[in-house]
Enzyme design. Structure first.
Site, PDB file in Angstrom:
ATOM      1  N   LYS A  22     -65.098  -4.288  41.359  1.00  0.00           N
ATOM      2  CA  LYS A  22     -63.651  -4.049  41.427  1.00  0.00           C
ATOM      3  C   LYS A  22     -62.875  -5.146  40.699  1.00  0.00           C
ATOM      4  O   LYS A  22     -61.999  -4.862  39.886  1.00  0.00           O
ATOM      5  CB  LYS A  22     -63.204  -3.998  42.885  1.00  0.00           C
ATOM      6  CG  LYS A  22     -61.715  -4.150  43.071  1.00  0.00           C
ATOM      7  CD  LYS A  22     -61.350  -4.394  44.514  1.00  0.00           C
ATOM      8  CE  LYS A  22     -59.924  -4.840  44.671  1.00  0.00           C
ATOM      9  NZ  LYS A  22     -59.667  -6.236  44.317  1.00  0.00           N
ATOM     10  N   ASN A  23     -63.199  -6.399  40.991  1.00  0.00           N
ATOM     11  CA  ASN A  23     -62.379  -7.479  40.437  1.00  0.00           C
ATOM     12  C   ASN A  23     -62.533  -7.624  38.928  1.00  0.00           C
ATOM     13  O   ASN A  23     -61.684  -8.233  38.278  1.00  0.00           O
ATOM     14  CB  ASN A  23     -62.680  -8.805  41.156  1.00  0.00           C
ATOM     15  CG  ASN A  23     -62.080  -8.819  42.555  1.00  0.00           C
ATOM     16  OD1 ASN A  23     -61.252  -7.965  42.894  1.00  0.00           O
ATOM     17  ND2 ASN A  23     -62.503  -9.764  43.370  1.00  0.00           N
ATOM     18  N   CYS A 117     -53.253  -6.803  48.622  1.00  0.00           N
ATOM     19  CA  CYS A 117     -53.603  -7.353  49.937  1.00  0.00           C
ATOM     20  C   CYS A 117     -52.713  -8.527  50.283  1.00  0.00           C
ATOM     21  O   CYS A 117     -52.399  -9.357  49.445  1.00  0.00           O
ATOM     22  CB  CYS A 117     -55.047  -7.831  49.951  1.00  0.00           C
ATOM     23  SG  CYS A 117     -56.198  -6.514  50.288  1.00  0.00           S
ATOM     24  N   ARG A 122     -49.160 -15.644  47.655  1.00  0.00           N
ATOM     25  CA  ARG A 122     -50.052 -15.565  46.491  1.00  0.00           C
ATOM     26  C   ARG A 122     -49.251 -15.884  45.234  1.00  0.00           C
ATOM     27  O   ARG A 122     -48.711 -15.001  44.577  1.00  0.00           O
ATOM     28  CB  ARG A 122     -50.724 -14.185  46.432  1.00  0.00           C
ATOM     29  CG  ARG A 122     -51.575 -13.947  47.668  1.00  0.00           C
ATOM     30  CD  ARG A 122     -52.346 -12.669  47.619  1.00  0.00           C
ATOM     31  NE  ARG A 122     -53.450 -12.714  46.686  1.00  0.00           N
ATOM     32  CZ  ARG A 122     -54.414 -11.804  46.643  1.00  0.00           C
ATOM     33  NH1 ARG A 122     -54.399 -10.804  47.488  1.00  0.00           N
ATOM     34  NH2 ARG A 122     -55.384 -11.893  45.765  1.00  0.00           N
ATOM     35  N   ASP A 306     -63.914 -13.786  49.503  1.00  0.00           N
ATOM     36  CA  ASP A 306     -63.865 -12.357  49.838  1.00  0.00           C
ATOM     37  C   ASP A 306     -65.000 -11.944  50.782  1.00  0.00           C
ATOM     38  O   ASP A 306     -64.971 -10.843  51.337  1.00  0.00           O
ATOM     39  CB  ASP A 306     -63.884 -11.498  48.564  1.00  0.00           C
ATOM     40  CG  ASP A 306     -62.554 -11.589  47.820  1.00  0.00           C
ATOM     41  OD1 ASP A 306     -61.603 -12.187  48.359  1.00  0.00           O
ATOM     42  OD2 ASP A 306     -62.469 -11.065  46.688  1.00  0.00           O
ATOM     43  N   ARG A 398     -59.433   0.870  48.594  1.00  0.00           N
ATOM     44  CA  ARG A 398     -59.013   0.166  47.369  1.00  0.00           C
ATOM     45  C   ARG A 398     -60.200  -0.437  46.636  1.00  0.00           C
ATOM     46  O   ARG A 398     -60.154  -0.598  45.412  1.00  0.00           O
ATOM     47  CB  ARG A 398     -58.062  -0.995  47.726  1.00  0.00           C
ATOM     48  CG  ARG A 398     -56.654  -0.606  48.062  1.00  0.00           C
ATOM     49  CD  ARG A 398     -55.783  -1.848  48.130  1.00  0.00           C
ATOM     50  NE  ARG A 398     -56.139  -2.732  47.036  1.00  0.00           N
ATOM     51  CZ  ARG A 398     -56.153  -4.058  47.093  1.00  0.00           C
ATOM     52  NH1 ARG A 398     -55.829  -4.671  48.194  1.00  0.00           N
ATOM     53  NH2 ARG A 398     -56.503  -4.769  46.053  1.00  0.00           N
TER      54      ARG A 398
HETATM   55  C1  UD1 Z   1     -59.037 -13.070  42.859  1.00  0.00           C
HETATM   56  C2  UD1 Z   1     -59.642 -11.861  43.542  1.00  0.00           C
HETATM   57  C3  UD1 Z   1     -59.546 -12.014  45.041  1.00  0.00           C
HETATM   58  C4  UD1 Z   1     -60.187 -13.313  45.474  1.00  0.00           C
HETATM   59  C5  UD1 Z   1     -59.642 -14.488  44.683  1.00  0.00           C
HETATM   60  C6  UD1 Z   1     -60.373 -15.789  44.946  1.00  0.00           C
HETATM   61  C7  UD1 Z   1     -59.133 -10.174  41.903  1.00  0.00           C
HETATM   62  C8  UD1 Z   1     -58.366  -8.951  41.583  1.00  0.00           C
HETATM   63  N1  UD1 Z   1     -58.903 -10.688  43.109  1.00  0.00           N
HETATM   64  O1  UD1 Z   1     -57.668 -13.123  43.247  1.00  0.00           O
HETATM   65  O2  UD1 Z   1     -60.199 -10.909  45.632  1.00  0.00           O
HETATM   66  O3  UD1 Z   1     -59.944 -13.528  46.849  1.00  0.00           O
HETATM   67  O4  UD1 Z   1     -59.734 -14.239  43.274  1.00  0.00           O
HETATM   68  O5  UD1 Z   1     -61.721 -15.664  44.595  1.00  0.00           O
HETATM   69  O6  UD1 Z   1     -59.947 -10.647  41.127  1.00  0.00           O
HETATM   70  N2  UD1 Z   1     -53.083 -19.959  42.924  1.00  0.00           N
HETATM   71  C9  UD1 Z   1     -51.987 -20.741  42.617  1.00  0.00           C
HETATM   72  N3  UD1 Z   1     -51.236 -20.380  41.523  1.00  0.00           N
HETATM   73  C10 UD1 Z   1     -51.535 -19.305  40.750  1.00  0.00           C
HETATM   74  C11 UD1 Z   1     -52.651 -18.521  41.077  1.00  0.00           C
HETATM   75  C12 UD1 Z   1     -53.419 -18.870  42.172  1.00  0.00           C
HETATM   76  O7  UD1 Z   1     -51.686 -21.716  43.283  1.00  0.00           O
HETATM   77  O8  UD1 Z   1     -50.818 -19.040  39.794  1.00  0.00           O
HETATM   78  C13 UD1 Z   1     -53.904 -20.316  44.081  1.00  0.00           C
HETATM   79  C14 UD1 Z   1     -53.910 -19.243  45.152  1.00  0.00           C
HETATM   80  O9  UD1 Z   1     -52.845 -19.410  46.051  1.00  0.00           O
HETATM   81  C15 UD1 Z   1     -55.255 -19.464  45.810  1.00  0.00           C
HETATM   82  C16 UD1 Z   1     -56.139 -19.960  44.661  1.00  0.00           C
HETATM   83  O10 UD1 Z   1     -55.255 -20.387  43.637  1.00  0.00           O
HETATM   84  O11 UD1 Z   1     -55.138 -20.497  46.757  1.00  0.00           O
HETATM   85  C17 UD1 Z   1     -57.086 -18.945  44.079  1.00  0.00           C
HETATM   86  O12 UD1 Z   1     -56.372 -17.794  43.677  1.00  0.00           O
HETATM   87  P1  UD1 Z   1     -56.872 -16.875  42.479  1.00  0.00           P
HETATM   88  O13 UD1 Z   1     -58.252 -17.300  42.075  1.00  0.00           O
HETATM   89  O14 UD1 Z   1     -55.816 -16.847  41.436  1.00  0.00           O
HETATM   90  O15 UD1 Z   1     -56.933 -15.455  43.158  1.00  0.00           O
HETATM   91  P2  UD1 Z   1     -56.680 -14.061  42.462  1.00  0.00           P
HETATM   92  O16 UD1 Z   1     -57.110 -14.118  41.038  1.00  0.00           O
HETATM   93  O17 UD1 Z   1     -55.311 -13.578  42.768  1.00  0.00           O
END
Ligand code: UD1
Length: 419
Positions: A22-23, A117, A122, A306, A398
């Site tokens: 999915k991701n 989610c 986020r 996850d 999802r």
């Molecule tokens: C992706 C996955 C999600 C998983 C997560 C962490 C997808 C679609 N989703 O989410 O299932 O739980 O990776 O493995 O691939 N952060 C910031 N600033 C940003 C972006 C992130 O501070 O601009 C922080 C977030 O709050 C969090 C951490 O970085 O604490 C990791 O987030 P991130 O790896 O970006 O998660 P996603 O890519 O949204």
């Protein structure tokens, strides 16, 4: 509204095939917007996030056609719009990948803030920092992120936090930028590598994906015609591994890359399960006594966040006191109150949950509070005495393809019912 009704107590036995990740696919489908022609994507999971993304791409003007159950052609040649409205994206967290893709294609993007989610705040600041470094002006206006650049120019970008989404998004936006982009402190998750492989197959020049430094040499065009097969879903595979151990079953999980699951395999062995692997499969054999353990979620190759909620069910059943420390998300403990309804003894202290293990859970009505918490509720239902009803299963749909069919083929008593 649908729910799952589960009668617990049966060990899972047999073999299960894992679908595409999915991701990965939620980034690869938007990334196809960069390509001036058709591309073929294979091993696509049948999940609602994919259906939503296909609708979005069609609204933007792409031709999208399945030529098989799990393989489709996307042709983005005639896309003209660079705007994705709130109505189009409201239930999709990964809609942020449209920003990188549309910016890369049109040097302009307007995308409503992502949905998806809810497990804490986020932020998207690292995505925005990357786009700005590439030369885009960023404006946030009434819930819409607006990007515009006269030229996209390669840059050196140091990520303040390790972010999967920001790493992939910047990589997508930088593919057609002038010059070289270097992303430092990049995420190393398998799907970062998968998206890079997809883009390279279309003519991009990305090196270092899978390490913490990714170099992207800009190219002027990406040509259509290539085929890419999405990697197997590491989290779906991990969910079945945990379910096998929790139900004290014996399950062979096929069509996977065992290396992607090393942190979970090691933890299951520490907890007493037997884990065998070779080639593209892992076999998990649960044992009567589940040993206590401490888990900390971390970026890859650490234990995936996850799999935190699914793994919590094993800790509920462990022989002694176990803990999970959440290292990625501020708030990922909504599942705790639901498991308590099934008799689990859990205390949350800051970013740590402490489990006072018990041999049994008892069936109860519970709800999926997010996608992976939903998977945890199903596993809890499979081990619990009596009947469990899991509500809000739209979250589960999802990200898990036909989860009830796959579980039934392993001997579980689970049906989808209408409330
Ligand atoms: C992706 C996955 C999600 C998983 C997560 C962490 C997808 C679609 N989703 O989410 O299932 O739980 O990776 O493995 O691939 N952060 C910031 N600033 C940003 C972006 C992130 O501070 O601009 C922080 C977030 O709050 C969090 C951490 O970085 O604490 C990791 O987030 P991130 O790896 O970006 O998660 P996603 O890519 O949204």
């Amino acid at each position: 509204m649908e729910k799952f009704v589960i009668r617990g107590g049966r060990p899972l036995m047999g073999e299960v095939n894992i679908s595409g990740a999915k991701n990965s696919v939620v980034a690869i489908i938007p990334a196809a917007l960069l390509v001036d022609g058709p591309c073929k994507i294979e091993n696509i999971p049948e999940i609602s996030d994919v259906r939503i993304l296909i609708d979005i791409l069609k609204e933007l003007g792409c031709d999208v056609e399945f030529d098989n159950k799990d393989s489709m052609m996307i042709n983005s040649q005639y896309v003209r719009s660079s705007t994705a409205t709130y109505d189009m994206i409201k239930s999709l967290r990964a809609s942020y990948y449209l920003l990188g893709a549309l910016l890369g294609r049109f040097k302009k993007a307007e995308v409503a803030f992502p949905g998806g989610c809810d497990f804490g705040f986020r932020p998207v600041d690292q995505h925005i920092k990357g786009f700005e470094k590439l030369g885009a002006k960023v404006e946030i206006d009434h819930g819409v992120i607006k990007l515009e650049a006269e030229r996209l120019i390669g840059s050196q970008i140091f990520m303040d936090v390790v972010s999967v989404g920001a790493t992939i998004n910047i990589m997508i936006a930088a593919v057609k930028a002038e010059g070289t982009t270097i992303i430092e402190n990049a995420a190393k998750e398998p799907h970062v590598v998968d998206v890079a492989n997809f883009l390279n197959a279309m003519g991009a020049n990305i090196k270092g994906a899978g390490t913490d430094v990714i170099k992207i040499k800009g190219v002027t065009t990406l040509s259509g015609g290539a085929t890419h097969s999405v990697i197997p879903d590491q989290i779906e595979a991990g969910t079945f591994m945990i379910a096998a151990a929790a139900t004290k079953g014996d399950v062979t999980i096929r069509n996977i890359i065992p290396k992607h699951l090393e942190s979970l395999s090691a933890k299951l062995i520490e907890m007493g399960a037997k884990v065998e692997e070779d080639g593209d499969w892992i076999r998990v054999i649960g044992t009567e006594k589940i040993l206590k353990a401490n888990i900390k979620t971390l970026p890859y190759p650490g234990f995936p966040t996850d799999l935190h909620p699914p793994a919590s069910v094993l800790l509920c059943l462990s022989d002694g006191t176990s803990t999970i420390t959440e290292g990625i998300w501020d708030s990922r403990f909504q599942y705790v109150d639901e498991l308590k309804r099934m008799g689990a003894q859990i205390k949350v202290e800051g970013r740590m949950a402490v489990f006072d293990g018990k041999p049994k859970l008892s069936g109860a009505p519970v709800k999926a509070t997010d996608l992976r918490a939903g998977a945890a509720m199903i596993i809890a239902g499979l081990v619990a005495e009596g009947e469990t009803e899991v509500y809000n299963i739209n979250y589960i749909d999802r990200g898990y393809e036909c989860i009830e069919d796959k579980l039934r083929s392993l001997g579980a008593d689970i049906v989808r019912a209408t409330k």
